[in-house]
Design an enzyme around this catalytic site. Structure first.
Site, PDB file in Angstrom:
ATOM      1  N   ASP A   1       4.196   0.307  12.163  1.00  0.00           N
ATOM      2  CA  ASP A   1       2.990  -0.284  11.568  1.00  0.00           C
ATOM      3  C   ASP A   1       2.798  -1.744  11.952  1.00  0.00           C
ATOM      4  O   ASP A   1       1.778  -2.332  11.602  1.00  0.00           O
ATOM      5  CB  ASP A   1       3.032  -0.176  10.033  1.00  0.00           C
ATOM      6  CG  ASP A   1       2.937   1.265   9.581  1.00  0.00           C
ATOM      7  OD1 ASP A   1       3.214   1.529   8.406  1.00  0.00           O
ATOM      8  OD2 ASP A   1       2.625   2.133  10.419  1.00  0.00           O
TER       9      ASP A   1
ATOM     10  N   ILE B   1       2.814  18.297   8.996  1.00  0.00           N
ATOM     11  CA  ILE B   1       3.434  18.280   7.658  1.00  0.00           C
ATOM     12  C   ILE B   1       4.467  19.400   7.529  1.00  0.00           C
ATOM     13  O   ILE B   1       4.847  19.794   6.421  1.00  0.00           O
ATOM     14  CB  ILE B   1       2.357  18.424   6.550  1.00  0.00           C
ATOM     15  CG1 ILE B   1       1.519  19.691   6.781  1.00  0.00           C
ATOM     16  CG2 ILE B   1       1.470  17.205   6.468  1.00  0.00           C
ATOM     17  CD1 ILE B   1       0.740  20.093   5.570  1.00  0.00           C
ATOM     18  N   ASP B   2       4.962  19.886   8.656  1.00  0.00           N
ATOM     19  CA  ASP B   2       5.947  20.979   8.620  1.00  0.00           C
ATOM     20  C   ASP B   2       7.221  20.598   7.870  1.00  0.00           C
ATOM     21  O   ASP B   2       7.817  21.422   7.167  1.00  0.00           O
ATOM     22  CB  ASP B   2       6.284  21.428  10.043  1.00  0.00           C
ATOM     23  CG  ASP B   2       6.763  20.261  10.898  1.00  0.00           C
ATOM     24  OD1 ASP B   2       6.145  19.186  10.850  1.00  0.00           O
ATOM     25  OD2 ASP B   2       7.770  20.417  11.604  1.00  0.00           O
TER      26      ASP B   2
ATOM     27  N   LYS C   1       0.848  -1.208   0.000  1.00  0.00           N
ATOM     28  CA  LYS C   1       0.000   0.000   0.000  1.00  0.00           C
ATOM     29  C   LYS C   1       0.872   1.242   0.000  1.00  0.00           C
ATOM     30  O   LYS C   1       0.669   2.161  -0.813  1.00  0.00           O
ATOM     31  CB  LYS C   1      -0.883  -0.001   1.243  1.00  0.00           C
ATOM     32  CG  LYS C   1      -1.536   1.345   1.560  1.00  0.00           C
ATOM     33  CD  LYS C   1      -2.429   1.303   2.773  1.00  0.00           C
ATOM     34  CE  LYS C   1      -1.724   1.613   4.044  1.00  0.00           C
ATOM     35  NZ  LYS C   1      -1.546   3.031   4.356  1.00  0.00           N
ATOM     36  N   ASN C   2       1.873   1.272   0.890  1.00  0.00           N
ATOM     37  CA  ASN C   2       2.638   2.506   1.082  1.00  0.00           C
ATOM     38  C   ASN C   2       3.693   2.754   0.020  1.00  0.00           C
ATOM     39  O   ASN C   2       4.401   3.761   0.071  1.00  0.00           O
ATOM     40  CB  ASN C   2       3.243   2.526   2.491  1.00  0.00           C
ATOM     41  CG  ASN C   2       2.155   2.639   3.536  1.00  0.00           C
ATOM     42  OD1 ASN C   2       1.015   2.975   3.217  1.00  0.00           O
ATOM     43  ND2 ASN C   2       2.482   2.338   4.772  1.00  0.00           N
TER      44      ASN C   2
ATOM     45  N   ARG D   1       0.043  14.063  13.047  1.00  0.00           N
ATOM     46  CA  ARG D   1       0.444  13.903  11.639  1.00  0.00           C
ATOM     47  C   ARG D   1       0.784  15.265  11.004  1.00  0.00           C
ATOM     48  O   ARG D   1       0.190  15.698  10.028  1.00  0.00           O
ATOM     49  CB  ARG D   1      -0.658  13.198  10.846  1.00  0.00           C
ATOM     50  CG  ARG D   1      -1.194  11.941  11.460  1.00  0.00           C
ATOM     51  CD  ARG D   1      -0.202  10.823  11.640  1.00  0.00           C
ATOM     52  NE  ARG D   1       0.351  10.283  10.453  1.00  0.00           N
ATOM     53  CZ  ARG D   1      -0.181   9.266   9.768  1.00  0.00           C
ATOM     54  NH1 ARG D   1      -1.303   8.740  10.185  1.00  0.00           N
ATOM     55  NH2 ARG D   1       0.402   8.810   8.683  1.00  0.00           N
TER      56      ARG D   1
ATOM     57  N   CYS E   1      -5.082  12.098  12.735  1.00  0.00           N
ATOM     58  CA  CYS E   1      -5.887  10.874  12.711  1.00  0.00           C
ATOM     59  C   CYS E   1      -5.725  10.240  14.084  1.00  0.00           C
ATOM     60  O   CYS E   1      -5.107  10.810  14.978  1.00  0.00           O
ATOM     61  CB  CYS E   1      -5.403   9.942  11.599  1.00  0.00           C
ATOM     62  SG  CYS E   1      -3.783   9.279  11.943  1.00  0.00           S
TER      63      CYS E   1
ATOM     64  N   ARG F   1      -5.053  10.674   4.283  1.00  0.00           N
ATOM     65  CA  ARG F   1      -4.065  11.737   4.474  1.00  0.00           C
ATOM     66  C   ARG F   1      -2.871  11.554   3.561  1.00  0.00           C
ATOM     67  O   ARG F   1      -2.149  12.490   3.284  1.00  0.00           O
ATOM     68  CB  ARG F   1      -3.659  11.834   5.928  1.00  0.00           C
ATOM     69  CG  ARG F   1      -3.062  10.586   6.511  1.00  0.00           C
ATOM     70  CD  ARG F   1      -2.639  10.845   7.919  1.00  0.00           C
ATOM     71  NE  ARG F   1      -2.060  12.157   8.049  1.00  0.00           N
ATOM     72  CZ  ARG F   1      -0.846  12.512   7.645  1.00  0.00           C
ATOM     73  NH1 ARG F   1      -0.100  11.633   7.024  1.00  0.00           N
ATOM     74  NH2 ARG F   1      -0.382  13.745   7.811  1.00  0.00           N
TER      75      ARG F   1
ATOM     76  N   ARG G   1      -8.992  -0.346   4.232  1.00  0.00           N
ATOM     77  CA  ARG G   1      -8.135   0.660   3.576  1.00  0.00           C
ATOM     78  C   ARG G   1      -6.785   0.070   3.204  1.00  0.00           C
ATOM     79  O   ARG G   1      -6.156   0.498   2.243  1.00  0.00           O
ATOM     80  CB  ARG G   1      -7.898   1.848   4.516  1.00  0.00           C
ATOM     81  CG  ARG G   1      -9.090   2.742   4.733  1.00  0.00           C
ATOM     82  CD  ARG G   1      -8.675   3.953   5.508  1.00  0.00           C
ATOM     83  NE  ARG G   1      -7.448   4.494   4.958  1.00  0.00           N
ATOM     84  CZ  ARG G   1      -6.617   5.274   5.659  1.00  0.00           C
ATOM     85  NH1 ARG G   1      -6.903   5.604   6.896  1.00  0.00           N
ATOM     86  NH2 ARG G   1      -5.515   5.731   5.114  1.00  0.00           N
TER      87      ARG G   1
HETATM   88  C1  EPZ Z   1       4.064   6.766   6.463  1.00  0.00           C
HETATM   89  O1  EPZ Z   1       3.313   7.815   7.039  1.00  0.00           O
HETATM   90  C2  EPZ Z   1       3.127   5.585   6.340  1.00  0.00           C
HETATM   91  N1  EPZ Z   1       1.996   5.940   5.495  1.00  0.00           N
HETATM   92  C3  EPZ Z   1       2.608   5.186   7.724  1.00  0.00           C
HETATM   93  O2  EPZ Z   1       1.837   4.007   7.552  1.00  0.00           O
HETATM   94  C4  EPZ Z   1       3.805   4.844   8.606  1.00  0.00           C
HETATM   95  O3  EPZ Z   1       3.343   4.551   9.913  1.00  0.00           O
HETATM   96  C5  EPZ Z   1       4.762   6.040   8.655  1.00  0.00           C
HETATM   97  O4  EPZ Z   1       5.164   6.390   7.314  1.00  0.00           O
HETATM   98  C6  EPZ Z   1       6.019   5.743   9.460  1.00  0.00           C
HETATM   99  O5  EPZ Z   1       6.662   4.623   8.925  1.00  0.00           O
HETATM  100  C7  EPZ Z   1       2.153   5.944   4.145  1.00  0.00           C
HETATM  101  O6  EPZ Z   1       3.221   5.696   3.626  1.00  0.00           O
HETATM  102  C8  EPZ Z   1       0.933   6.269   3.334  1.00  0.00           C
HETATM  103  P1  EPZ Z   1       6.147  10.104   8.689  1.00  0.00           P
HETATM  104  P2  EPZ Z   1       3.931   9.317   7.072  1.00  0.00           P
HETATM  105  O7  EPZ Z   1       6.082  11.368   7.918  1.00  0.00           O
HETATM  106  O8  EPZ Z   1       4.698   9.574   5.843  1.00  0.00           O
HETATM  107  C9  EPZ Z   1       6.132  13.246  12.233  1.00  0.00           C
HETATM  108  C10 EPZ Z   1      -0.029   2.627   7.727  1.00  0.00           C
HETATM  109  O9  EPZ Z   1      -0.525   2.058   8.705  1.00  0.00           O
HETATM  110  N2  EPZ Z   1       6.175  14.264  11.164  1.00  0.00           N
HETATM  111  O10 EPZ Z   1       7.368   9.255   8.617  1.00  0.00           O
HETATM  112  O11 EPZ Z   1       2.837  10.246   7.437  1.00  0.00           O
HETATM  113  C11 EPZ Z   1       4.779  12.571  12.284  1.00  0.00           C
HETATM  114  O12 EPZ Z   1       3.876  13.334  13.061  1.00  0.00           O
HETATM  115  C12 EPZ Z   1       0.429   4.057   7.845  1.00  0.00           C
HETATM  116  O13 EPZ Z   1       0.153   2.092   6.597  1.00  0.00           O
HETATM  117  C13 EPZ Z   1       6.339  15.605  11.502  1.00  0.00           C
HETATM  118  O14 EPZ Z   1       6.467  15.948  12.675  1.00  0.00           O
HETATM  119  O15 EPZ Z   1       4.922   9.175   8.323  1.00  0.00           O
HETATM  120  C14 EPZ Z   1       5.085  11.254  12.918  1.00  0.00           C
HETATM  121  O16 EPZ Z   1       5.112  11.404  14.321  1.00  0.00           O
HETATM  122  C15 EPZ Z   1       0.132   4.645   9.220  1.00  0.00           C
HETATM  123  N3  EPZ Z   1       6.349  16.543  10.510  1.00  0.00           N
HETATM  124  C16 EPZ Z   1       6.491  10.931  12.404  1.00  0.00           C
HETATM  125  O17 EPZ Z   1       7.042  12.175  11.925  1.00  0.00           O
HETATM  126  C17 EPZ Z   1       6.182  16.197   9.198  1.00  0.00           C
HETATM  127  O18 EPZ Z   1       6.212  17.095   8.326  1.00  0.00           O
HETATM  128  C18 EPZ Z   1       6.513   9.926  11.275  1.00  0.00           C
HETATM  129  O19 EPZ Z   1       5.786  10.458  10.206  1.00  0.00           O
HETATM  130  C19 EPZ Z   1       6.009  14.835   8.874  1.00  0.00           C
HETATM  131  C20 EPZ Z   1       6.013  13.879   9.869  1.00  0.00           C
END
Ligand code: EPZ
Length: 428
Positions: free
Chosen positions: A305, A124-125, A22-23, A122, A117, A93, A397
């Site tokens: 995950d 996006i900074d 998926k990812n 989550r 969520c 998202r 999903r």
């Molecule tokens: C991806 O999410 C995956 N989703 C998530 O899988 C997975 O848990 C995650 O990576 C970590 O491995 C997809 O690929 C669609 P991150 P993503 O940006 O990209 C913080 C599932 O179950 N952060 O690595 O959103 C954030 O809040 C899903 O398949 C910031 O602070 O993860 C989190 O605490 C759930 N600022 C941490 O980093 C930002 O701009 C990890 O987030 C971005 C992230």
């Protein structure tokens, strides 16, 4: 509301095939925005998020065909829009991943804020700062991210945290930017390697794929390509854990051992016999399950995950385990549901202490999110009596036909239609 009904007590035995990741698939689909020719993806999982991403790309003018077997065929020639609306982004998202490629293709992007969520805020900074480093002007107002860039210009990008999404957004912007980009502290997940690999197949110039420093030399155009999505390591880990928790013997065909090293190591520490097969991974579960301490970390560490799934397994261990969640701030939300089933799971900040119990009971539980739902299904497979899992739209999903796959290896599980819809049909 549809539910899963699971009668516990069956050992799972047999062979099951893992679907495409998926990812990875969602990002590979978004990368079609960068192409000037058709993108054909094979081994695409038939899951709700893929359909949602198809809707996002269709809304942007792309033509996405998901009807032919496990393929996604995307014709980018009619891409014209640059807005990803709230009603789609709020469903998934991961839609935020169109931000970088839209900027690269159209110099403009207007994407609804994804919002948080159940597992965390989550933010996006890091996405925004990374794209601004490539010359984008980004404003966030009235629930939208409004981004503009006449032409993206390569440059140094240092991520405070190896964010998967931020790495992918910056990478997809950089491949068509003018000049060189270095992404430091990049995430290294296999799904990012898959995306970078396809971008190179399309003509991108990328070095350091799979490392924490990715070097990109921008090019003027990227062509269409046919690309196979890598196997879903989290689905594979979930199925291996299903074998472990039921003391079963399951071979997950198509699973990639390299992507699951730490998960396999922890399952082995818990007493599961794991072996590589010619085309996958075999897990043989047994009792006692041994207690194991786990800390979730960015890849190649233990994946967040898989946290809920391993929590289910360790709930039946002979001893006490501690899981530390280092990625998301609220990813223990499923613990309360495990407690309802008779598990002894106590949250202590970023840690959860799991005291193994001898047996758990089948009761009605509600999936709070995708992976929490998967954990509850695993617990249901070994509970006394029948477990009713609601909130299964979360599970749909990210898991392709989870009921069918588990039934095929012996689980007593079914999908209960939404009784209101059934009554409505009866009244027709
Ligand atoms: C991806 O999410 C995956 N989703 C998530 O899988 C997975 O848990 C995650 O990576 C970590 O491995 C997809 O690929 C669609 P991150 P993503 O940006 O990209 C913080 C599932 O179950 N952060 O690595 O959103 C954030 O809040 C899903 O398949 C910031 O602070 O993860 C989190 O605490 C759930 N600022 C941490 O980093 C930002 O701009 C990890 O987030 C971005 C992230």
């Amino acid at each position: 509301m549809e539910k899963f009904l699971i009668r516990g007590g069956r050992k799972l035995v047999g062979t099951v095939r893992v679907a495409g990741a998926k990812n990875a698939a969602l990002k590979l689909m978004a990368a079609s925005l960068l192409a000037d020719g058709p993108i054909i993806l094979t081994n695409v999982p038939k899951i709700k998020d893929v359909y949602t991403m198809a809707s996002v790309l269709n809304r942007l003018g792309g033509l996405v065909d998901l009807d032919y077997r496990d393929q996604a065929v995307i014709d980018p020639s009619s891409y014209s829009g640059y807005e990803a609306p709230y009603e789609l982004v709020s469903q998934m998202r991961a839609s935020i991943i169109v931000l970088g490629p839209l900027l690269a293709r159209a110099g403009r992007a207007r994407v609804a804020m994804p919002g948080g969520c159940n597992i965390g805020s989550r933010k996006i900074d890091l996405h925004i700062r990374g794209l601004e480093a490539l010359g984008a002007d980004i404003e966030v107002d009235r629930g939208f991210i409004d981004a503009k860039a006449r032409r993206l210009v390569g440059g140094p990008v240092k991520l405070d945290f190896p964010s998967v999404g931020a790495t992918e957004n910056v990478l997809m912007a950089a491949v068509l930017a003018r000049g060189a980009t270095a992404i430091e502290n990049a995430a290294r997940e296999p799904e990012i390697v898959d995306l970078a690999t396809m971008l190179v197949e399309m003509g991108a110039k990328i070095e350091g794929i799979g490392t924490s420093t990715i070097q990109v030399e921008g090019v003027d155009r990227l062509s269409g390509v046919t690309h196979e999505v890598i196997p879903d390591r989290i689905e594979a880990g979930t199925l291996l854990t299903a074998a472990a928790i039921t003391s079963g013997d399951v071979t997950v065909e198509g699973a990639c051992l390299d992507h699951l090293e730490v998960v396999v190591a922890k399952l082995s520490d818990a007493g599961v016999k794991i072996q590589a097969t010619p085309d996958g991974i075999r897990a043989v579960g047994r009792r006692p399950i041994l207690p194991v301490d786990i800390a979730t970390l960015p890849y190649p560490g233990f994946p967040t995950d898989m946290q809920a799934q391993i929590m289910a397994l360790l709930s039946l261990a002979e001893g006490t385990s501690v899981i530390t969640e280092n990625i998301f701030e609220n990813r223990f939300i499923v613990a309360d549901e495990f407690v309802r089933m008779g598990c002894d799971v106590r949250i202590d900040g970023h840690h959860v202490v799991i005291r193994g119990v001898k047996a758990i009971s089948g009761v009605p539980v509600k999936a709070p999110d995708l992976r929490g739902g998967a954990g509850l299904v695993l617990a249901g497979l070994v509970s006394d009596g029948v477990t009713e899992v609601s909130g299964i739209h979360h599970i749909d999903r990210g898991y392709e036909d989870l009921v069918g796959k588990l039934r095929a290896i012996g689980a007593d599980i079914g999908r209960l239609p939404d009784i209101n819809k059934v009554e409505a049909l009866d009244s027709l």
